[in-house]
Design an enzyme around this catalytic site. Structure first.
Site, PDB file in Angstrom:
ATOM      1  N   SER B 152       0.835  -1.200   0.000  1.00 32.24           N
ATOM      2  CA  SER B 152       0.000   0.000   0.000  1.00 32.24           C
ATOM      3  C   SER B 152       0.876   1.259   0.000  1.00 32.24           C
ATOM      4  O   SER B 152       1.671   1.443  -0.921  1.00 32.24           O
ATOM      5  CB  SER B 152      -0.956  -0.054   1.195  1.00 32.24           C
ATOM      6  N   ASP B 229     -10.094  -5.092  -3.787  1.00 33.81           N
ATOM      7  CA  ASP B 229      -9.407  -4.116  -2.932  1.00 33.81           C
ATOM      8  C   ASP B 229     -10.166  -2.792  -2.997  1.00 33.81           C
ATOM      9  O   ASP B 229     -10.257  -2.176  -4.066  1.00 33.81           O
ATOM     10  CB  ASP B 229      -7.967  -3.963  -3.453  1.00 33.81           C
ATOM     11  N   HIS B 260      -7.589  -5.686   0.511  1.00 33.84           N
ATOM     12  CA  HIS B 260      -6.368  -4.902   0.761  1.00 33.84           C
ATOM     13  C   HIS B 260      -5.626  -5.368   2.022  1.00 33.84           C
ATOM     14  O   HIS B 260      -4.584  -4.827   2.366  1.00 33.84           O
ATOM     15  CB  HIS B 260      -6.765  -3.420   0.915  1.00 33.84           C
TER      16      HIS B 260
END
Lengths: 288, 288
Positions: B152, B229, B260
């Site tokens: 991320s 996600d 995610h």
């Protein structure tokens, strides 16, 4: 797939080749709302699956195992459903002692008889009756291939419940279990607090004492403990108190330099899946 | 093994065939005390080892990766050292915005120039200069086999830093990276807050823009993103903005139904170790 009014899905995440789910439900036995985790491998599409119930240790909720144990990889590989409940009743209306080893987070998988605990602290009945029924109704669990395992206080619970309920659980293993609670600090505090001072009532929740008189179907219990486990050193675990007999083989593996944490649990998770798969297979062969 | 005055060991647990350690140290660059994780496989006994630096996402400390990613299994198997720092400066004297995507837990791996952030928020220099020097002095890292990866915001950091520092990092991969921060909500908030309104200063921290003009040694960047996600769907990741060229091959794998979370990261951790091992091997072969 679920009995909609009975349990409610809180979350779902794809994990390895399956789904890690969390459910909540109203427990009539515990008198409160409870969470539990369920890992569902993709292979449920081909029919009823073997399953494992995992019991966690002191201070844990349902989340610790799901996040830290690394079990999903092997549950997907073996095609096992995994159920993991919380460690005590929860909620503002449930009494607590705010000790790490008594009250919330420390249900010890027993049915309390002392006040104020008796109204809610019925984890033994919750696991063996209410939760088992709920998960069997809601997930395609093969009752002939259903095992139990756990860590620390949950290892105590797994051996204790597994030995008392061979009709439910066909295989047993534990990571760093508290084996002899009638003779340890954690155990004596919990047993006296939840059950009162009469020690004759404590024996039903002591795995070593249960093992000594176990005469049910043959079980091999796999136990891993790190030799750097601080609770082993302080006498909370006492694995030497668990003795093999004609019905029970205790396979105790002391693991050099490992401690009591989920780093240790994760390191040997794969071998516990192998153990349960072998136990299921051995019983299948014995039947035919 | 450690330069004693420089770093202090906070904890150590045996994990798979190695040790998961946490250290703390005073960072001169960040003006605060910082924690970082180091996994040391047993194979360090045979000499310098390949290593990976892992950068975490928004809201994480050093702990999330260590507890949830399941990387130790593969670090032990491949014999890799893993270093994982925190995501921002920490401590009561460090300014904060108390947003999940700005301030503490959200350093974005850049060097802030705006007040009040400029005094502490220097994660880019911390990682590429101070921390790298410290870990090279204290652990037997083979500098020819040192890779970078992240998740991320940390995927953004890994690609960004990896492309700018091929002399340090020989391989790059990312889980669900924020690829184009000059054009996303997280990114524009962070870049304007830490660097001010002049967008020409932002480009140095945008992986897509860096990739478009990358002319360094050949790199294959492995990127995994779940197609469920929520941050992919809301436009924070924009993997399509990262283009391959003669020096750079982007291998983007969309993973059906994953989200995610660290459940996703753990599911594909093994393949990222394979990727870095292959990149190290390819560069070794190219030299001979």
């Amino acid at each position: 797939m679920t009995h909609t009014s009975e349990i409610e899905q809180v979350s779902v995440s794809r994990s390895f080749n399956g789904q890690q789910k969390v459910f909540k439900h109203r427990s009539n036995v515990l008198g409160c709302e409870m969470n539990f985790g369920v890992y569902v491998p993709d292979s449920v599409h081909i029919g009823k699956r073997p399953a494992l119930l995992y019991l966690s240790g002191l201070t844990c909720t349902h989340a610790n195992f799901i996040e830290k144990a690394g079990a999903q990889r092997f549950a997907a590989q073996y095609g096992f459903i995994i159920i993991n409940p919380d460690t005590s009743p929860r909620g503002d209306n449930v009494p607590d002692k705010e000790d790490y080893d008594f009250g919330k987070g420390a249900g010890f998988y027993l049915d309390a008889t002392e006040e104020p605990w008796a109204a809610n602290y019925k984890m033994y009945s919750y696991i063996t009756k209410e939760l088992i029924d709920i998960v069997k109704r809601n997930f395609p669990i093969d009752p002939e291939n259903f095992g139990i395992f756990g860590h620390s206080m949950g290892g105590h619970g797994a051996i204790n419940i597994g030995l008392k309920h061979p009709e439910i659980f066909k295989s047993i293993s534990a990571f760093a279990p508290a084996c002899h609670p009638t003779n340890s600090n954690w155990g004596r505090k919990a047993l006296s607090g939840y059950l009162g001072p009469d020690e004759t009532k404590w024996a039903q929740y002591d795995s070593s004492l249960l093992a000594a008189k176990y005469s049910g179907p043959k079980r091999i219990i796999l136990i891993d403990i790190g030799d750097d486990d601080s609770f082993l050193k302080s006498g909370e675990l006492q694995p030497e108190s668990l003795k093999s007999n004609n019905h029970l083989e205790i396979v105790y593996r002391s693991r050099a330099h490992y401690d009591h944490s989920y780093y240790f649990v994760a390191s040997f998770m794969e071998e516990h899946f192998e153990h349960h798969a072998k136990e299921f297979q051995a019983q299948k062969l014995a039947k035919h």
